[in-house]
Design an enzyme around this catalytic site. Structure first.
Site, mmCIF file in Angstrom:
data_model
loop_
_atom_site.group_PDB
_atom_site.id
_atom_site.type_symbol
_atom_site.label_atom_id
_atom_site.label_comp_id
_atom_site.label_asym_id
_atom_site.label_seq_id
_atom_site.Cartn_x
_atom_site.Cartn_y
_atom_site.Cartn_z
ATOM 1 N N ARG A 132 48.510 -13.768 96.669
ATOM 2 C CA ARG A 132 49.870 -13.221 96.589
ATOM 3 C C ARG A 132 50.891 -14.282 96.977
ATOM 4 O O ARG A 132 52.017 -14.246 96.495
ATOM 5 C CB ARG A 132 50.031 -12.036 97.558
ATOM 6 N N ASP A 153 55.550 -15.120 110.195
ATOM 7 C CA ASP A 153 54.633 -15.500 109.106
ATOM 8 C C ASP A 153 53.756 -16.708 109.458
ATOM 9 O O ASP A 153 52.884 -17.089 108.673
ATOM 10 C CB ASP A 153 55.415 -15.790 107.818
ATOM 11 N N ARG A 157 57.404 -0.798 108.475
ATOM 12 C CA ARG A 157 58.365 -1.470 107.604
ATOM 13 C C ARG A 157 59.286 -0.519 106.847
ATOM 14 O O ARG A 157 59.263 -0.463 105.619
ATOM 15 C CB ARG A 157 57.621 -2.412 106.650
ATOM 16 N N PRO A 158 60.129 0.226 107.582
ATOM 17 C CA PRO A 158 61.059 1.128 106.896
ATOM 18 C C PRO A 158 62.134 0.346 106.132
ATOM 19 O O PRO A 158 62.300 -0.852 106.365
ATOM 20 C CB PRO A 158 61.702 1.894 108.056
ATOM 21 N N ILE A 159 62.860 1.056 105.244
ATOM 22 C CA ILE A 159 63.981 0.389 104.545
ATOM 23 C C ILE A 159 65.291 1.116 104.853
ATOM 24 O O ILE A 159 66.235 1.077 104.080
ATOM 25 C CB ILE A 159 63.749 0.274 103.018
ATOM 26 N N LYS A 165 57.872 -18.545 97.976
ATOM 27 C CA LYS A 165 57.710 -17.173 97.473
ATOM 28 C C LYS A 165 58.897 -16.299 97.883
ATOM 29 O O LYS A 165 59.492 -15.620 97.038
ATOM 30 C CB LYS A 165 56.409 -16.568 98.030
ATOM 31 N N ASN A 166 59.221 -16.301 99.180
ATOM 32 C CA ASN A 166 60.227 -15.355 99.666
ATOM 33 C C ASN A 166 61.661 -15.742 99.304
ATOM 34 O O ASN A 166 62.580 -14.951 99.501
ATOM 35 C CB ASN A 166 60.084 -15.147 101.175
ATOM 36 N N ILE A 169 58.153 -8.931 115.836
ATOM 37 C CA ILE A 169 58.774 -8.480 114.575
ATOM 38 C C ILE A 169 58.022 -7.281 113.987
ATOM 39 O O ILE A 169 58.627 -6.276 113.625
ATOM 40 C CB ILE A 169 58.830 -9.628 113.521
ATOM 41 N N CYS A 221 52.715 -0.641 105.438
ATOM 42 C CA CYS A 221 51.812 -1.686 104.944
ATOM 43 C C CYS A 221 50.934 -2.129 106.107
ATOM 44 O O CYS A 221 51.113 -1.668 107.235
ATOM 45 C CB CYS A 221 52.590 -2.808 104.275
ATOM 46 N N ARG A 234 56.129 -4.686 98.219
ATOM 47 C CA ARG A 234 57.302 -3.977 98.735
ATOM 48 C C ARG A 234 58.620 -4.680 98.451
ATOM 49 O O ARG A 234 59.665 -4.031 98.430
ATOM 50 C CB ARG A 234 57.153 -3.633 100.200
HETATM 51 N N1 EPU Z 1 63.306 -3.112 109.629
HETATM 52 C C1 EPU Z 1 63.792 -1.839 109.891
HETATM 53 N N2 EPU Z 1 64.537 -1.223 108.931
HETATM 54 C C2 EPU Z 1 64.839 -1.815 107.754
HETATM 55 C C3 EPU Z 1 64.351 -3.111 107.493
HETATM 56 C C4 EPU Z 1 63.588 -3.746 108.461
HETATM 57 O O1 EPU Z 1 63.539 -1.270 110.944
HETATM 58 O O2 EPU Z 1 65.536 -1.215 106.928
HETATM 59 C C5 EPU Z 1 62.482 -3.791 110.642
HETATM 60 C C6 EPU Z 1 61.060 -4.093 110.171
HETATM 61 O O3 EPU Z 1 60.201 -2.986 110.331
HETATM 62 C C7 EPU Z 1 60.686 -5.267 111.042
HETATM 63 C C8 EPU Z 1 62.017 -6.023 111.190
HETATM 64 O O4 EPU Z 1 63.032 -5.081 110.851
HETATM 65 O O5 EPU Z 1 60.282 -4.813 112.305
HETATM 66 C C9 EPU Z 1 62.182 -7.243 110.319
HETATM 67 O O6 EPU Z 1 61.734 -6.961 108.999
HETATM 68 P P1 EPU Z 1 62.424 -7.573 107.715
HETATM 69 O O7 EPU Z 1 63.158 -6.517 107.003
HETATM 70 O O8 EPU Z 1 63.175 -8.813 108.084
HETATM 71 O O9 EPU Z 1 61.155 -7.963 106.837
HETATM 72 P P2 EPU Z 1 61.102 -7.953 105.257
HETATM 73 O O10 EPU Z 1 62.432 -8.300 104.727
HETATM 74 O O11 EPU Z 1 60.437 -6.712 104.799
HETATM 75 C C10 EPU Z 1 60.562 -10.491 104.986
HETATM 76 C C11 EPU Z 1 59.466 -11.299 104.349
HETATM 77 C C12 EPU Z 1 58.194 -11.160 105.178
HETATM 78 C C13 EPU Z 1 58.490 -11.670 106.594
HETATM 79 C C14 EPU Z 1 59.657 -10.894 107.196
HETATM 80 C C15 EPU Z 1 60.083 -11.390 108.553
HETATM 81 C C16 EPU Z 1 60.069 -11.249 102.015
HETATM 82 C C17 EPU Z 1 59.768 -10.781 100.646
HETATM 83 N N3 EPU Z 1 59.250 -10.832 102.982
HETATM 84 O O12 EPU Z 1 60.101 -9.141 104.987
HETATM 85 O O13 EPU Z 1 57.218 -11.992 104.585
HETATM 86 O O14 EPU Z 1 57.357 -11.505 107.407
HETATM 87 O O15 EPU Z 1 60.811 -10.970 106.310
HETATM 88 O O16 EPU Z 1 60.441 -12.725 108.506
HETATM 89 O O17 EPU Z 1 61.014 -12.000 102.225
HETATM 90 C C18 EPU Z 1 55.048 -12.709 104.029
HETATM 91 O O18 EPU Z 1 55.542 -13.538 103.253
HETATM 92 O O19 EPU Z 1 53.825 -12.729 104.335
HETATM 93 C C19 EPU Z 1 55.886 -11.657 104.609
HETATM 94 C C20 EPU Z 1 55.385 -10.544 105.134
#
Ligand code: EPU
Length: 416
Positions: free
Chosen positions: A396, A304, A121-123, A22-23, A326, A116, A92
């Protein structure tokens, strides 16, 4: 709403095939926005999240055809540059369109996803990275509005490794002018898979899989035909299921190299794990031994897989500590596991688990994707009947999970 009902206690036996990841599929399908012409993707899993990303790409006027596990996407005439709230709040990962849209059509308006169940989970790092490449970014009415005539490569350091953040900026940088260097980038196999696809489309991305990724921008890309890598989290979930039920399961069409941390931990619990090329065979021990876990970015133990491993530790001999580093709220499954008789105490970012001889079946409620998987696993080993509701979370991210478990001998059924 569907429910899954499980009569626990059957040792799983046999062989199961793993679906596409998926990811990995989500960013790769989005990368079709970077070019004209028809991209062809094989081994795409049939999941609700994949439907959601296809819905968003269709909304942007990409032409999508699906035949079995093959998806063809042509994004020649994009008619919109917006990812609306209704689509982003469903999933997201929709924010992944931000980088490619700005790179190819110079602007994007993408809803902020909001929090969520598992954390805030900020961006912010996606936005900082895009700004570093020269995009102007404004936040208005809950939306990010980004634009740039042409992005320009630069050096960017991620304050922490972010998977979709790295993917977003990587997709933006492939069409930027000049060289981009991403430091402290995420190293997950899904990043490498995306970089491989971008390179097949004519991009120049080096170093994916390490924490420094160098991208030399090109002026245009061409379409590609690719196969999605196997899902490492689905693989890990079946590995835990085999160990938990004292079963003997051969997991085929997987990538053992992506699961080194999980394989090592499972061996410490006393399970026999035999790795052969694209196959992992797991034989569960008579009594599972406890092991401590700390989730970390790849190649550390994946967040995960945390909920699934917690179920295993719930019936292990002795005490174990699972630390979640995480996401700040990824223990939501604990209160449901209590209902099944698990002995788990939360202290800060750690869960202290005292193994019990057996769990006992009860009605429970799924709260997010991996939490749902953990409840199904608990149901497989619990005495009596476990009824898991809100399984739309499961749909999902796991393809035909109950059918796969049923083929391994589990007494499991979906009721509508
Ligand atoms: N973070 C920030 N700022 C940002 C982005 C991330 O502070 O701009 C923080 C997050 O809050 C978190 C950490 O960085 O504490 C890592 O988050 P990351 O951004 O790596 O997570 P993600 O990209 O939103 C992906 C997977 C998740 C998986 C995480 C960690 C996808 C679509 N989703 O999420 O998958 O848990 O990486 O490996 O690739 C799942 O499949 O169930 C799932 C949640």
């Amino acid at each position: 709403m569907d429910k899954i009902i499980i009569e626990g206690g059957v040792p799983l036996q046999g062989q199961v095939n793993i679906s596409g990841a998926k990811n990995a599929a989500l960013p790769i399908l989005v990368s079709s926005l970077l070019t004209e012409g028809q991209n062809i993707y094989h081994n795409v899993p049939q999941l609700r999240d994949i439907d959601s990303i296809k819905e968003l790409l269709s909304y942007l006027c990409a032409d999508i055809q699906t035949e079995g596990d093959t998806v063809k996407i042509k994004a020649d005439g994009l008619c919109k540059t917006e990812a609306p709230y209704d689509l982003v709040r469903k999933m997201r990962a929709s924010v992944l369109v931000l980088g490619p849209l700005v790179a190819r059509v110079k602007k994007a308006r993408v809803s902020l996803p909001g929090g969520c169940a598992i954390g805030a989970r900020p961006i912010n790092l996606h936005l900082k990275g895009l700004a570093r490449l020269g995009a102007s970014i404004e936040l208005k009415h809950g939306y990010v509005e980004a634009s740039a005539d042409r992005l320009v490569g630069d050096d960017f350091y991620f304050d922490m490794p972010t998977v979709t953040g790295t993917e977003n900026i990587m997709m933006a940088a492939v069409l930027a002018k000049g060289k981009t260097v991403l430091r402290n980038a995420a190293r997950e196999p899904e990043i490498t898979a995306l970089a491989d696809v971008l390179n097949r489309m004519g991009a120049d991305v080096q170093g994916a899989g390490s924490s420094v990724i160098t991208i030399n921008g090109v002026s245009e890309l061409h379409p590609a035909e690719v196969t999605i890598i196997p899902d490492r989290i689905e693989t890990g979930t079946f590995m835990v299921a085999a160990a938990l039920t004292k079963g003997d399961v051969t997991i085929s069409r997987c990538e053992p190299d992506h699961l080194r941390a999980v394989i090592n931990k499972l061996k410490l619990t006393g399970s026999e794990v035999i790795v052969k090329d694209k196959e992992i065979r797991v034989k569960g021990p008579d009594r599972i031994c406890s092991a401590d876990i700390k989730t970390q970015p790849y190649p550390g133990f994946p967040t995960d897989m945390q909920a699934q491993f917690m179920v295993l530790m719930s019936v292990a001999k002795g005490l174990s500590v699972i630390s979640e580093t995480i996401f700040e709220n990824r223990f939501i499954h604990v209160s449901e596991l209590h209902r099944l008789g698990a002995d788990i105490r939360i202290s800060g970012d750690s869960a202290i688990i005292k193994g019990v001889p057996t769990l006992s079946g009860a009605p429970v409620m799924a709260s997010d994707l991996r939490a749902s998987a953990s409840l199904i696993l608990a149901g497989l080993v619990a005495e009596g009947s476990t009824e898991v509701s809100r399984v739309y979370h499961l749909d999902r991210g796991y393809e035909a999970m109950e059918k796969k478990f049923s083929a391994l001998g589990a007494r499991i059924q979906r009721v509508r």
